[in-house]
Write an enzyme that holds these catalytic residues in place. Structure first.
Site, short mmCIF file in Angstrom:
data_model
loop_
_atom_site.label_atom_id
_atom_site.label_comp_id
_atom_site.label_asym_id
_atom_site.label_seq_id
_atom_site.Cartn_x
_atom_site.Cartn_y
_atom_site.Cartn_z
N GLN A 151 0.74 -1.12 -0.09
CA GLN A 151 -0.08 0.09 0.00
C GLN A 151 0.76 1.28 0.04
O GLN A 151 0.61 2.28 -0.92
CB GLN A 151 -0.81 0.19 1.47
N ILE A 152 1.79 1.17 0.75
CA ILE A 152 2.55 2.71 0.99
C ILE A 152 3.40 2.55 -0.30
O ILE A 152 3.37 3.76 -0.76
CB ILE A 152 3.46 2.46 2.46
N GLN A 161 17.64 -7.84 6.88
CA GLN A 161 18.01 -6.66 5.94
C GLN A 161 19.12 -5.81 6.44
O GLN A 161 19.95 -5.30 5.72
CB GLN A 161 16.71 -5.89 5.54
N ASP A 173 3.74 11.43 12.64
CA ASP A 173 3.08 12.00 14.01
C ASP A 173 3.19 13.60 13.90
O ASP A 173 2.31 14.25 14.60
CB ASP A 173 3.72 11.31 15.05
N HIS A 198 7.23 5.89 17.76
CA HIS A 198 6.20 6.02 17.02
C HIS A 198 5.29 5.19 17.58
O HIS A 198 5.18 3.80 16.96
CB HIS A 198 6.44 5.68 15.52
#
Ligand code: NAD
Ligand code: LMR
Length: 326
Positions: A15-16, A112, A159, A187
């Site tokens: 999605q992002i 990663q 935010d 976050h």
């Protein structure tokens, strides 16, 4: 035109990714004179979907795109990368906290981290977006011992932008008129959006709102905004998250506006008494491609209590993934 830079994006078919890639390609992140080579990473079952995204990128005929590579191997996608946006991770659903994703996502960031340690540019800038973003950035950083830890950051810009929007609505000013907003910490629902030093048209924001609104509306609304989006949309925020990632990388690389600052989660150097090494969101200014923490801000008891609560949560998250922190 500058020489092309390599931008790796994980979770590129998600999605992002679908909002983010087109904005990177159009120059929103690194400027209209900076060509980019996109190096896209996905899991093997999503490679067909990723091919579709690549076809759409091709069909945009973006003048700044100097190449597109798609891979399901991190060491291919991160090779010589100057920027890495770590988006690929499971999102939360209704009723979950972001740290509930720790178990599911932590292994991704450890693998990663190792891959970027082996093959990325030594000057790479890394942004963790996938949740829980701060602790995922910590895992990647600790698994990449040959890279500068200061190059590992996590996203609290969403935010920060949410806080600007809420305050703007309350005081009837445009977001452009608001400067010096700060989001401290994680976050997560413990983050502390702080307007103690914020200015609206150059005057203190704290004088223009009452304490009850601050405590009962502003802070909880910003803390819970991700959950409110999931409830309304049935899926977590995507376009606004992509937009915040663009803002974060752009400001880090090209600089913050004179007189203002932004919020970035970065490795703590002990400033404001926050434990060194945690990936904690601070107010930062960026100049010449480097960020520095804004020093010397007064912290009253109300703020201190909230800054420590979010630090405590980050410590607990770190302890929960101790087995992945070499
Ligand atoms: P999504 O499920 O739509 O997409 C995630 C993509 O990542 C999927 O296509 C999946 O195949 C891919 N992926 C999974 N494991 C991978 C791996 N090991 N390597 C490469 N790709 C992998 O999710 P989304 O809505 O795009 O959200 C992605 C993440 O971003 C979630 O963890 C979400 O909670 C987080 N998020 C963070 C913020 C923030 O402010 N920090 C804001 C919004 C969303
Ligand atoms: C957000 O803040 O919108 C994201 O972190 C997604 C979520 O899980 O809330």
């Amino acid at each position: 035109m500058k020489a092309p830079v390599r931008v790796a994006v994980t979770g590129a078919a998600g999605q992002i990714g679908y909002s983010l890639l087109f904005r990177i390609a159009s120059g929103d992140m690194l400027g209209p004179d900076q060509p980019v080579i996109l190096q896209l990473l996905e899991v093997s079952p999503a490679m067909d979907a990723l091919q579709g995204v690549v076809m759409e990128l091709d069909d945009c005929a973006f003048p700044l795109v100097a190449g597109i590579q798609a891979s399901d191997q991190a060491e291919e996608a991160f090779r010589d990368a100057d920027y890495i946006l770590l988006v690929g991770a499971k999102p939360r659903g209704p009723g979950m906290e972001r740290k509930d994703l720790l178990e599911a996502n932590a292994a991704i960031f450890s693998a990663q981290g190792k891959a970027m340690n082996a093959v990325a540019s030594r000057d790479v800038r890394v942004l963790a977006v996938g949740n829980p973003a701060n602790t995922n950035a910590l895992i990647a950083m600790r698994n990449a011992p040959d890279l500068d830890p200061g190059r590992f950051t996590a996203m609290t810009r969403l935010d920060h932008n949410r806080a600007l929007a809420q305050l703007s609505g309350r005081v009837g000013a445009h977001v452009n008129d608001i400067t010096r907003m700060t989001v401290w910490g994680n976050h997560s629902a413990t983050q502390y959006p702080d307007i103690s030093h914020t200015l609206v048209k150059g005057s203190p924001a704290a004088d223009q709102v009452d304490q009850a609104w601050l405590e009962e509306t502003f802070i909880p609304t910003v803390q819970q905004r991700g959950a409110a989006i999931i409830k309304a949309r049935g899926q977590s925020s995507a376009a606004s998250a992509a937009s915040a990632a663009i803002d974060h990388m752009r400001d880090w690389t090209l600089g913050t506006p004179e007189g203002d600052w932004v919020s970035m989660a970065i490795p703590s150097d002990g400033s404001y008494g926050i434990a060194e090494g945690l990936i904690y969101s601070f107010p930062v200014r960026c100049v010449n491609g480097h960020y520095e923490i804004v020093q010397g801000l007064d912290v009253d008891d109300f703020s201190r209590e909230r800054m420590l609560a979010t630090e405590q949560e980050l410590t607990e998250e770190r302890d929960a993934v101790a087995h992945l922190l070499p």
